[in-house]
Design a protein around this motif. Structure first.
Motif, PDB file in Angstrom:
ATOM      1  N   GLY A  89       0.808  -1.185   0.016  1.00 29.98           N
ATOM      2  CA  GLY A  89      -0.023   0.060   0.155  1.00 29.98           C
ATOM      3  C   GLY A  89       0.802   0.992  -0.242  1.00 29.98           C
ATOM      4  O   GLY A  89       0.636   2.231  -0.838  1.00 29.98           O
ATOM      5  N   ALA A  90       2.037   1.267   0.858  1.00 29.17           N
ATOM      6  CA  ALA A  90       2.706   2.279   1.041  1.00 29.17           C
ATOM      7  C   ALA A  90       3.530   2.693  -0.538  1.00 29.17           C
ATOM      8  O   ALA A  90       3.648   3.778  -1.008  1.00 29.17           O
ATOM      9  CB  ALA A  90       3.899   2.436   1.792  1.00 29.17           C
ATOM     10  N   ILE A  91       3.782   1.389  -1.157  1.00 25.12           N
ATOM     11  CA  ILE A  91       4.629   1.683  -2.455  1.00 25.12           C
ATOM     12  C   ILE A  91       3.475   2.195  -3.561  1.00 25.12           C
ATOM     13  O   ILE A  91       3.769   3.121  -4.324  1.00 25.12           O
ATOM     14  CB  ILE A  91       4.802   0.344  -3.120  1.00 25.12           C
ATOM     15  N   GLN A  92       2.176   1.850  -3.484  1.00 24.36           N
ATOM     16  CA  GLN A  92       1.521   2.285  -4.497  1.00 24.36           C
ATOM     17  C   GLN A  92       1.084   3.852  -4.059  1.00 24.36           C
ATOM     18  O   GLN A  92       0.942   4.820  -5.025  1.00 24.36           O
ATOM     19  CB  GLN A  92       0.002   1.825  -4.270  1.00 24.36           C
ATOM     20  N   ALA A  93       1.174   4.327  -2.962  1.00 22.89           N
ATOM     21  CA  ALA A  93       0.875   5.742  -2.606  1.00 22.89           C
ATOM     22  C   ALA A  93       2.124   6.529  -2.913  1.00 22.89           C
ATOM     23  O   ALA A  93       1.797   7.624  -3.340  1.00 22.89           O
ATOM     24  CB  ALA A  93       0.773   5.689  -0.850  1.00 22.89           C
ATOM     25  N   LEU A  94       3.278   5.912  -2.805  1.00 20.15           N
ATOM     26  CA  LEU A  94       4.618   6.604  -3.267  1.00 20.15           C
ATOM     27  C   LEU A  94       4.456   6.901  -4.710  1.00 20.15           C
ATOM     28  O   LEU A  94       4.821   7.707  -5.372  1.00 20.15           O
ATOM     29  CB  LEU A  94       5.656   5.943  -2.731  1.00 20.15           C
ATOM     30  N   ARG A  95       3.926   5.751  -5.557  1.00 19.22           N
ATOM     31  CA  ARG A  95       3.831   6.044  -7.090  1.00 19.22           C
ATOM     32  C   ARG A  95       3.029   7.031  -7.183  1.00 19.22           C
ATOM     33  O   ARG A  95       3.178   7.833  -8.390  1.00 19.22           O
ATOM     34  CB  ARG A  95       3.329   4.459  -7.600  1.00 19.22           C
ATOM     35  N   GLU A  96       1.751   7.186  -6.631  1.00 17.32           N
ATOM     36  CA  GLU A  96       0.844   8.145  -6.932  1.00 17.32           C
ATOM     37  C   GLU A  96       1.640   9.548  -6.451  1.00 17.32           C
ATOM     38  O   GLU A  96       1.365  10.511  -7.256  1.00 17.32           O
ATOM     39  CB  GLU A  96      -0.040   8.008  -5.732  1.00 17.32           C
ATOM     40  N   ALA A  97       2.341   9.562  -5.466  1.00 17.52           N
ATOM     41  CA  ALA A  97       3.120  10.989  -5.317  1.00 17.52           C
ATOM     42  C   ALA A  97       3.958  11.427  -6.241  1.00 17.52           C
ATOM     43  O   ALA A  97       3.986  12.353  -6.943  1.00 17.52           O
ATOM     44  CB  ALA A  97       3.750  10.809  -3.933  1.00 17.52           C
ATOM     45  N   ARG A  98       4.555  10.209  -6.717  1.00 16.20           N
ATOM     46  CA  ARG A  98       5.878  10.592  -7.927  1.00 16.20           C
ATOM     47  C   ARG A  98       5.114  11.107  -9.309  1.00 16.20           C
ATOM     48  O   ARG A  98       5.685  11.976 -10.016  1.00 16.20           O
ATOM     49  CB  ARG A  98       6.640   9.446  -8.091  1.00 16.20           C
ATOM     50  N   ALA A  99       4.123  10.317  -9.509  1.00 16.15           N
ATOM     51  CA  ALA A  99       3.377  10.876 -10.583  1.00 16.15           C
ATOM     52  C   ALA A  99       2.840  12.247 -10.516  1.00 16.15           C
ATOM     53  O   ALA A  99       2.480  12.830 -11.670  1.00 16.15           O
ATOM     54  CB  ALA A  99       2.123   9.832 -10.965  1.00 16.15           C
ATOM     55  N   ALA A 100       2.718  12.701  -9.266  1.00 13.93           N
ATOM     56  CA  ALA A 100       2.283  14.005  -9.124  1.00 13.93           C
ATOM     57  C   ALA A 100       3.377  15.001  -9.018  1.00 13.93           C
ATOM     58  O   ALA A 100       3.073  16.313  -8.787  1.00 13.93           O
ATOM     59  CB  ALA A 100       1.176  14.188  -8.186  1.00 13.93           C
ATOM     60  N   GLY A 101       4.679  14.656  -9.146  1.00 15.62           N
ATOM     61  CA  GLY A 101       5.681  15.383  -8.946  1.00 15.62           C
ATOM     62  C   GLY A 101       6.111  15.606  -7.930  1.00 15.62           C
ATOM     63  O   GLY A 101       6.703  16.748  -7.566  1.00 15.62           O
ATOM     64  N   ALA A 102       5.522  14.892  -6.628  1.00 20.76           N
ATOM     65  CA  ALA A 102       5.806  14.874  -5.219  1.00 20.76           C
ATOM     66  C   ALA A 102       7.060  14.001  -4.711  1.00 20.76           C
ATOM     67  O   ALA A 102       7.217  13.084  -5.759  1.00 20.76           O
ATOM     68  CB  ALA A 102       4.693  14.983  -4.540  1.00 20.76           C
ATOM     69  N   ASP A 103       7.721  14.035  -3.611  1.00 21.42           N
ATOM     70  CA  ASP A 103       8.530  13.181  -3.232  1.00 21.42           C
ATOM     71  C   ASP A 103       7.955  12.095  -2.487  1.00 21.42           C
ATOM     72  O   ASP A 103       8.594  11.093  -2.476  1.00 21.42           O
ATOM     73  CB  ASP A 103       9.589  13.864  -2.360  1.00 21.42           C
ATOM     74  N   ASP A 104       6.899  12.399  -1.662  1.00 16.76           N
ATOM     75  CA  ASP A 104       6.165  11.375  -0.825  1.00 16.76           C
ATOM     76  C   ASP A 104       4.724  11.575  -0.579  1.00 16.76           C
ATOM     77  O   ASP A 104       4.331  12.650  -1.231  1.00 16.76           O
ATOM     78  CB  ASP A 104       6.818  11.517   0.463  1.00 16.76           C
ATOM     79  N   ALA A 105       4.157  10.651  -0.163  1.00 15.84           N
ATOM     80  CA  ALA A 105       2.726  10.807   0.342  1.00 15.84           C
ATOM     81  C   ALA A 105       2.238  10.838   1.862  1.00 15.84           C
ATOM     82  O   ALA A 105       2.814  10.065   2.233  1.00 15.84           O
ATOM     83  CB  ALA A 105       1.873   9.549  -0.634  1.00 15.84           C
ATOM     84  N   LEU A 106       1.055  11.430   2.056  1.00 14.15           N
ATOM     85  CA  LEU A 106       0.795  11.415   3.409  1.00 14.15           C
ATOM     86  C   LEU A 106      -0.504  10.412   3.385  1.00 14.15           C
ATOM     87  O   LEU A 106      -1.387  10.433   2.200  1.00 14.15           O
ATOM     88  CB  LEU A 106       0.216  12.802   3.926  1.00 14.15           C
ATOM     89  N   LEU A 107      -0.740   9.605   4.121  1.00 12.80           N
ATOM     90  CA  LEU A 107      -1.874   8.633   4.279  1.00 12.80           C
ATOM     91  C   LEU A 107      -2.819   9.175   5.295  1.00 12.80           C
ATOM     92  O   LEU A 107      -2.594   9.590   6.506  1.00 12.80           O
ATOM     93  CB  LEU A 107      -1.344   7.421   4.630  1.00 12.80           C
ATOM     94  N   LEU A 108      -4.001   8.927   4.730  1.00 15.14           N
ATOM     95  CA  LEU A 108      -5.227   9.515   5.913  1.00 15.14           C
ATOM     96  C   LEU A 108      -5.444   7.860   6.590  1.00 15.14           C
ATOM     97  O   LEU A 108      -5.446   6.847   6.057  1.00 15.14           O
ATOM     98  CB  LEU A 108      -6.529   9.732   5.223  1.00 15.14           C
ATOM     99  N   GLY A 109      -6.079   8.155   7.798  1.00 16.87           N
ATOM    100  CA  GLY A 109      -6.310   6.933   8.505  1.00 16.87           C
ATOM    101  C   GLY A 109      -7.958   6.576   8.072  1.00 16.87           C
ATOM    102  O   GLY A 109      -8.466   7.225   7.210  1.00 16.87           O
ATOM    103  N   SER A 110      -8.540   5.537   8.555  1.00 15.67           N
ATOM    104  CA  SER A 110      -9.694   5.023   7.985  1.00 15.67           C
ATOM    105  C   SER A 110     -10.919   5.999   8.421  1.00 15.67           C
ATOM    106  O   SER A 110     -11.977   6.136   7.960  1.00 15.67           O
ATOM    107  CB  SER A 110     -10.034   3.609   8.687  1.00 15.67           C
TER     108      SER A 110
END
Length: 288
Positions: free
Chosen positions: A171-192
């Motif tokens: 899951g973290a890898i997919q969030a990081l892919r999302e961030a990189r695609a948006a030109g960012a370095d990392d992603a913040l995750l929300l809780g449930s």
């Protein structure tokens, strides 16, 4: 989490078996059995520590979390300091490491349960847990980063897995892919529950009203060692945080045992990066 140029030395790894001494070698050449549940099912735990001057920082805290996670997930207790310290000393000698490094300790449920998810019953032969480690040159990460709030991945506060540092980072890898695609370095995750939780591989600290706060464990964040240090020392307090809280903050940091990275931008909004923002990370790392 990327650091600066790596210190001199090479990565070295060790895995237990088939002899009592285990096997040393290049991390790209040592192998796990294809039946290992850590490989097949991410059924394992790990800890990553900063090594400075040959000394593993916060070893006791990491090993305590490792043991607690193993108990939580019904795994055999992992090795203690009496096993880890001699292996680290030999890894230092074999790697030629002259500066700081990253030590990763791995503990899988091992092999022996046959195919599929099922575990052996209490009267059946139990699988043998497997331990391996890797020491790599590493310089603590400190570069300010741009982040996005992930729209595809969330942390599950009710899951046992969220409370333990397991091999399961898809899951973290997919969030990081999302961030990189948006030109960012990392992603913040929300809780449930919809509040801010953490980064892909780090806890979140936000400064509000001159005080550092971090999301509570009920958000689904990992009980990080550095986060725990901040709470124990009274330097950080728990508080629910929204995205708006972050955007209106005085500063924000992503922290783990390998570095502290100020957040300079979230989405399209610039955040302040005050001088001395990393002093807190170093204080958490070194305070006794």
């Amino acid at each position: 989490m990327s650091g600066g140029p790596a210190p001199a030395g090479r990565a070295i790894a060790w895995i237990d078996g088939p002899t009592p001494e285990g096997t040393w070698g290049d991390p790209d050449r040592l192998c796990l059995p294809l039946s290992d549940r850590g490989l097949l099912l991410a059924d394992g735990l790990f800890e990553t520590l900063l090594v400075e001057g040959g000394e593993p920082r916060l070893l006791a805290e990491h090993l305590e979390r490792w043991r607690g996670s193993a108990a939580c997930l019904g795994m055999a207790p992992p090795p203690g300091a009496d096993r880890v310290r001699p292996l680290l000393a030999e890894a230092m000698a074999r790697s030629g490491l002259t500066g700081s490094g990253a030590l990763r300790l791995n503990w899988s449920r091992g092999s022996g349960a046959g195919r599929g998810l099922a575990l052996p019953g209490p009267d059946e032969p139990q699988g043998r847990p497997r331990f391996w480690l890797q020491l790599s040159p590493w310089r603590p990460a400190s570069t300010p980063v741009a982040v996005v709030v992930s729209g595809v991945e969330r942390r599950n506060a009710a899951s046992l897995i969220s409370r333990c540092k397991t091999f399961a980072y898809a899951g973290a890898i997919q969030a990081l892919r999302e961030a990189r695609a948006a030109g960012a370095d990392d992603a913040l995750l929300l809780g449930s529950g919809g509040d801010l939780c953490c980064g892909t591989s780090a806890n979140l600290l936000v400064r509000r009203g001159g005080a550092w706060v971090t999301p509570p464990l009920e958000s689904g964040c990992l009980p990080g060692v550095m986060r725990g240090r901040g709470l124990a020392l009274g330097l950080v307090r728990e508080e629910r945080l929204s995205v708006a809280d972050l955007l209106e903050s005085e500063a924000a940091l992503l922290v783990n045992s390998l570095g502290g990275r100020p957040i300079r931008r979230c989405g399209a909004i610039d955040l302040p990066v005050p001088a001395g923002a990393l002093d807190l990370w170093r204080r958490l790392l070194l305070s006794s």
